[in-house]
Scaffold this motif. Structure first.
Motif, PDB file in Angstrom:
ATOM      1  N   UNK A 117       0.836  -1.206   0.000  1.00  0.00           N
ATOM      2  CA  UNK A 117       0.000   0.000   0.000  1.00  0.00           C
ATOM      3  C   UNK A 117       0.873   1.259   0.000  1.00  0.00           C
ATOM      4  N   UNK A 118       1.933   1.252   0.800  1.00  0.00           N
ATOM      5  CA  UNK A 118       2.848   2.399   0.814  1.00  0.00           C
ATOM      6  C   UNK A 118       3.458   2.619  -0.563  1.00  0.00           C
ATOM      7  N   UNK A 119       3.902   1.547  -1.197  1.00  0.00           N
ATOM      8  CA  UNK A 119       4.504   1.656  -2.527  1.00  0.00           C
ATOM      9  C   UNK A 119       3.474   2.169  -3.529  1.00  0.00           C
ATOM     10  N   UNK A 120       2.245   1.682  -3.434  1.00  0.00           N
ATOM     11  CA  UNK A 120       1.164   2.153  -4.306  1.00  0.00           C
ATOM     12  C   UNK A 120       1.006   3.665  -4.189  1.00  0.00           C
ATOM     13  N   UNK A 121       0.950   4.160  -2.962  1.00  0.00           N
ATOM     14  CA  UNK A 121       0.740   5.589  -2.747  1.00  0.00           C
ATOM     15  C   UNK A 121       1.957   6.421  -3.144  1.00  0.00           C
ATOM     16  N   UNK A 122       3.147   5.882  -2.933  1.00  0.00           N
ATOM     17  CA  UNK A 122       4.375   6.622  -3.233  1.00  0.00           C
ATOM     18  C   UNK A 122       4.700   6.659  -4.725  1.00  0.00           C
ATOM     19  N   UNK A 123       4.526   5.512  -5.395  1.00  0.00           N
ATOM     20  CA  UNK A 123       5.058   5.383  -6.750  1.00  0.00           C
ATOM     21  C   UNK A 123       4.071   4.892  -7.797  1.00  0.00           C
ATOM     22  N   UNK A 124       2.857   4.597  -7.391  1.00  0.00           N
ATOM     23  CA  UNK A 124       1.872   4.128  -8.348  1.00  0.00           C
ATOM     24  C   UNK A 124       1.816   2.615  -8.418  1.00  0.00           C
TER      25      UNK A 124
END
Length: 182
Positions: free
Chosen positions: A8-15
């Motif tokens: 989820x963090x990666x999704x929000x940070x980088x798509x």
């Protein structure tokens, strides 16, 4: 941190395209093979992330709807949570990416979570179709806004928040009708 929290963090940070087994494994200090064993594939990770994301958002929206019924929240609160789920929280990008990559089955948990939310909110059983229609309209508006709302509003000379305003007016009107009828 859990694998889904990291995803989820990666999704929000980088798509969504950055949410890979390797990236998640690196973030939580595990091996790619470890995550592959747990999720089975990148598609499995996407599906698990969709489930995690949808349940979290739907639980928050359900609580806000109940607060609205008690007079402690507003229709705008529901609209903002829904639009934010698809925009700021990455749900729209995740859905579009899964569709574009051919992982359409991964959308099932999102659809099922929304269906379960509607069932939970239709406590009296007498507003089913109206609640379903309101939910359909709100979710489609939020998804569309997340994917192209900014450029479309700008090209039409409208404020960025106009889709939220329209959704709020429609939902507030529907809520007023429910209150008047019951």
């Amino acid at each position: 941190m859990t694998a889904l929290g990291a995803a989820r963090e990666i999704l929000l940070e980088s798509g969504p395209q950055a949410v890979t087994l390797k990236a998640v494994a690196t973030r939580i200090g595990k091996t790619h093979a470890n995550l592959l064993h747990h999720f089975g594939s990148a598609s499995g990770l996407q599906r698990a992330l969709a489930i995690f994301h949808a349940r979290s958002i739907c639980d928050t929206i359900a609580a806000t709807v109940l607060k609205t019924r008690a007079g402690e929240a507003t229709s705008r609160d529901i609209v903002d949570l829904t639009f934010d789920a698809f925009d700021r929280e990455g749900g729209g990008a995740l859905a579009a990416w899964m569709l574009a990559s051919g992982n359409e089955d991964a959308l099932d948990p999102i659809v099922e979570s929304i269906h379960d939310l509607v069932d939970r909110l239709n406590l009296s059983g007498d507003i089913g179709e109206e609640l379903q229609e309101s939910t359909l309209g709100l979710v489609l508006m939020a998804l569309g806004d997340a994917l192209m709302g900014g450029p479309l509003a700008a090209s039409l000379g409208l404020p960025r928040e106009r889709a939220r305003d329209i959704a709020e007016m429609r939902l507030a009107d529907r809520v007023a009708k429910w209150k008047a009828a019951g």
